[in-house]
Design an enzyme around this catalytic site. Structure first.
Site, short mmCIF file in Angstrom:
data_model
loop_
_atom_site.label_atom_id
_atom_site.label_comp_id
_atom_site.label_asym_id
_atom_site.label_seq_id
_atom_site.Cartn_x
_atom_site.Cartn_y
_atom_site.Cartn_z
N CYS A 196 16.22 -11.32 40.34
CA CYS A 196 16.58 -11.62 38.95
C CYS A 196 16.60 -13.12 38.68
CB CYS A 196 17.93 -11.01 38.61
SG CYS A 196 17.84 -9.20 38.56
N HIS A 239 17.02 -6.12 44.61
CA HIS A 239 17.90 -6.04 43.44
C HIS A 239 18.87 -4.86 43.56
CE1 HIS A 239 19.45 -5.89 39.39
NE2 HIS A 239 19.20 -4.59 39.44
N CYS A 274 22.63 -10.56 36.82
CA CYS A 274 22.52 -10.35 38.27
C CYS A 274 22.15 -11.66 38.96
CB CYS A 274 21.48 -9.27 38.55
SG CYS A 274 21.23 -8.97 40.30
N CYS A 312 20.85 -11.84 42.06
CA CYS A 312 19.98 -11.61 43.21
C CYS A 312 18.71 -12.47 43.12
CB CYS A 312 19.62 -10.13 43.34
SG CYS A 312 18.24 -9.60 42.32
ZN LIG Z 1 18.98 -8.54 40.44
#
Ligand SMILES: [Zn+2]
Ligand SMILES: [Zn+2]
Lengths: 414, 413
Positions: free
Chosen positions: A334, A359, A329, A331
């Site tokens: 993360c 997230h 991920c 984001c």
């Molecule tokens: Zn994430």
């Protein structure tokens, strides 16, 4: 992907290049690609506050805020449209103040698109003792106990004050598990209320009004509703009255029946759907837009969505797990934080919820971007197959309704 | 760690704290405050929202009460709290307690102190305390201390015991500190106790100053515990015993008026919990902390403070009827829960450049509070942190330009 899209469009003036589908409606739908196998399609929906790439998941900001996330963070996540709830905002702070603050966009300082619901669904589901008559929905205010009648005209008046880019008609909502004459009555009434909503819209040049297809789980009623409503010149359609606890086998059949009869050139919004599997299947069935409170609500309980399901970050097993929620991920959560840190932070501060909310919104929006990309690249059926393989440990665990629904649009799972 | 004092005016020390950590990347202006956190996160804020603020303090404060329950995890992680929490660009200070909350008394023994985490009370011996520090890996930390003398009516005997215990803890901490490889780069701050008894304060300061500590934590001066006159008097006596070249960090004091008074008696550093407390009661700092610019020096020093506002922010006055003020609300803040802000489309503070004031209105914050939305805490925390940091910048500027009295008048008006 960027190459096939039109430039950003900040207002109705910028839309002159794209043919308008509904006379004078501030909306244009450009179909970029259709899946040659299923009913999936990738479009650019141009609205007064910019383009929306579909299929799209729309996060829900009930009270004019996205659960602890700033509008800047929401923009950075790539969100192009989000929801506000007319019932809540109409109660607090009220349409007058929002109008004074230049609409909901101004009040919450959101520069992109907004969709508002009619308020009817919340009344029926949240307020006890609500009563539906031909005139409207009568309910008692939970704040001051006063009896309030919400008519189709009033719903649109409030939504006009909110200034949303897409407004929803007031419909007569019946639980999807109800059967019998009440369903038929609600369907016919929803058609009559649609006409009243269309007539009440003071800003047809700035605000789109969507019709909501009703008819419960009865195919004949759905079809009749589709026939009536598609006669009206509305800029878009929603499929309503589903996602309320009905059998999934009934659910997908009503969805696919609806998309079969909706005009190709107008957007299709499937209300209240947001689980990853449901999203992917319903894109295959031809839906363009989705909304659901689930990803943001579940985040606040520490449930992080991942391609293989979800992780309950508060569980002890993550206390010493130093990887990010999803190593793939991209984001902000993360990229910086581990499961172990989020697990620890949940015991100390609400920021832990914000991390998971970011997230989860990122997960939903990224999923839809991947779906869209696969449609554009004409590999959607393969995308669906690999998505299902990742989501379920084995094909035996595929939900049968999803297998059937996908098979109905020629996507065979392996 | 090195404190370079550029100016000492009427007891106020203006300077720069450098070499806070081994790499010496960070420095902290004094008088100044630390960045307050829960478990290394500024309450309500993610790194994205936090970094909409500029000029953040270079030192982040973490507290043992939040971290003690994660001891095992941190030991397994091995790389310290900074990395565990995903922080990069900050120095780390570890204190025993969280000054924003009060702990129950009566749990201290000769050999242990207690902290309260999410799972309840945890008892710490010096050995456990130091093992925790080794796992946390702060750049500097408060030595273990018996700080339970802040309550009124604490007996002289109890105060004396607290001073003795705290010195004994410090000696033990220093021995273990030397032996702990993980703390090789870290510095230890000795804790001055002594309650409200002058002789004990002096004794505690004098004895602590004899030990090889990098700085001093002044404990037991919590706002609720004593009047500012007494606090000033005691701190004056304490700082007289402390070496000039080492920093003094005062715990538990955050109100702007009290901060100024404590700076005047030689305090260098404060914890940053006050903006958090203001946020939690749904309030926004709005006091004037501008420094009037002297026409002669105008343009010569970079102005870090707001231009003087035409219109002063509305400061709450307790009302006879209508909404009652939140508990502990000070005159430095406005209560955004109040209906008067329902339709107020102005920013919290005119001219404030924080994310909240640049993007949102008082009416919106009021709405978020009324509807119990999480964003209220985010936006108020951003503004309150920005305002509080601006207050410290303005205070330093006032000291630099010999305008402290003028600044004080403005803040206290
Ligand atoms: Zn994430
Ligand atoms: Zn501000």
């Amino acid at each position: 992907m960027a190459a096939v899209e039109s430039g950003t469009c900040e207002g109705p003036a910028g839309m002159s290049a794209v043919k308008r589908l509904s006379h004078a409606a501030p909306l244009a739908l450009r179909i970029l690609a259709e899946c040659p196998v299923s009913k999936a399609r990738a479009c650019v929906l141009t609205l007064p506050h910019g383009p929306v790439n579909t299929p799209v998941f729309m996060p829900v900001g009930t009270q004019g805020t996205m659960k602890g996330i700033t509008v800047e963070q929401l923009e950075e996540l790539g969100c192009q449209i989000c929801l506000g709830n007319t019932y809540h905002l109409g109660m607090r702070p009220g349409p007058e103040l929002i109008e004074k603050a230049s609409g909901l966009h101004g009040f919450m300082n959101w520069r992109r698109n907004l969709l508002t619901d009619s308020g009817g669904f919340q009344m029926v589901s949240l307020v006890e003792l609500s009563e539906v008559t031909e005139e409207g929905v009568m309910f008692r205010s939970p704040y001051d106990g006063k009896e309030i009648l919400l008519t189709p005209e009033q719903s649109i008046t409030i939504q006009n004050s909110l200034g949303s880019d897409i407004m929803m008609q007031l419909d007569d909502v019946v639980s999807s598990t109800v059967t019998g004459p009440r369903v038929e009555e609600a369907m016919h009434r929803s058609v009559r209320w649609l006409d009243r909503c269309i007539a009440a819209n003071k800003n047809p040049d700035r605000q789109n009004l969507f019709a909501i297809i009703q008819g419960g789980l009865n195919a004949d009623l759905r079809k009749a509703c589709l026939d009536e409503m598609t006669k009206r010149d509305v800029p878009g359609f929603a499929v309503g009255g589903l996602s309320g606890g009905e059998e999934k086998d009934d659910f997908w059949k009503m969805v696919t029946l609806s998309t079969d009869h909706l005009p190709r050139g107008k957007p299709r919004y499937l209300m209240g759907v947001g689980y990853a599997v449901d999203l992917v299947v319903c894109v295959a069935l031809g839906c363009d837009m989705f909304d659901c409170v689930f990803p943001t609500r579940t985040a606040r309980f520490g449930s992080a969505l991942v391609p293989w399901g979800s992780l309950q970050i508060k569980q002890k097993q993550y206390a010493k797990d130093f990887q990010p929620i999803d190593p793939d991920c991209q984001c902000a959560t993360c990229k910086r934080h581990s499961r172990a840190y989020l697990h620890a932070l949940f015991k100390s501060d609400t920021a832990a919820m914000h991390h998971i909310t970011i997230h989860n919104i990122s997960y939903q929006l990224t999923l839809m971007r991947s779906v869209r990309q696969s449609i554009i690249e004409q590999r959607f059926p393969e995308f669906v197959r690999s998505f299902m393989r990742r989501m379920f440990p084995s094909s035996e665990q595929y939900p049968s309704w999803a297998v059937d629904a996908l098979a109905s649009v020629n996507i065979a799972l392996d | 760690m090195k404190l370079e004092l550029s100016k000492v005016v009427q007891g106020c020390r203006l300077g720069l704290l450098t070499a806070i950590e081994q790499t010496a990347q960070h420095s902290l202006d004094v008088p100044g405050c630390l960045l307050f956190t829960h478990c290394a996160t500024v309450p309500h804020l993610t790194q994205d929202t936090l970094h909409t603020l500029s000029n953040l303090p270079a030192v982040t404060q973490v507290t043992l009460n939040c971290l003690a329950e994660h001891h095992e995890v941190l030991e397994e992680f091995k790389e310290g709290v900074r990395k565990f929490a995903g922080l990069h660009d900050t120095a780390l200070y570890c204190s025993l307690h969280d000054s924003a909350t009060t702990n129950p008394a009566g749990h201290i023994t000769n050999k242990t102190v207690s902290v309260w985490g999410s799972g309840g009370r945890m008892e710490l011996t010096v050995a456990k305390f130091m093992a925790l520090q080794a796992a946390i890996k702060p750049d500097f930390y408060q030595s273990m201390a018996d700080g339970e003398t802040w309550q009124a009516n604490t007996s002289r005997k109890r105060v004396r015991k607290a001073v003795d215990r705290t010195l004994a803890h410090l000696d033990e901490c220093l021995i273990l500190h030397q032996k702990t490889q993980e703390l090789k780069q870290a510095k230890i701050f000795g804790v001055v106790e002594g309650g409200n008894i002058l002789e004990e304060r002096v004794r505690s300061a004098r004895e602590t100053a004899k030990r090889p500590v990098a700085g001093f934590v002044l404990d037991g001066f919590q706002s609720a515990a004593m009047k500012q006159d007494l606090r000033s008097q005691l701190i004056t006596a304490v700082t007289a015993e402390l070496p000039q070249e080492k920093p003094r960090l005062l715990q538990g004091v955050g109100r702007p008026d009290e901060v100024i008074a404590c700076v005047e008696v030689g305090v260098d550093l404060f914890e940053g919990f006050f903006p958090f407390q203001v946020t939690e009661r749904g309030c926004a700092l709005c006091f004037d902390c501008t420094v009037t610019t002297d026409p002669e020096t105008a343009g010569t020093s970079p102005s870090t403070v707001l231009e003087s506002n035409e219109e002063r922010p509305v400061v709450e006055e307790p009302k006879e009827n209508g909404d009652s003020c939140p508990e502990n609300m000070t005159r430095f803040e406005m209560n955004l829960n109040d209906k008067r802000y329902r339709e107020d489309l102005r920013p919290l503070v005119e001219g404030c450049s924080c994310y909240c004031c640049k993007n949102h209105t008082r009416a919106y914050i009021h709405h978020l509070l009324v509807t119990n939305e999480l964003l209220a805490g985010v936006l108020l925390m951003l503004h309150n942190t920005a305002h509080y940091l601006r207050f410290f910048r303005a205070l330093r500027e006032a000291l630099a330009n010999d305008r402290l009295q003028d600044f004080k008048r403005r803040v206290l008006q």
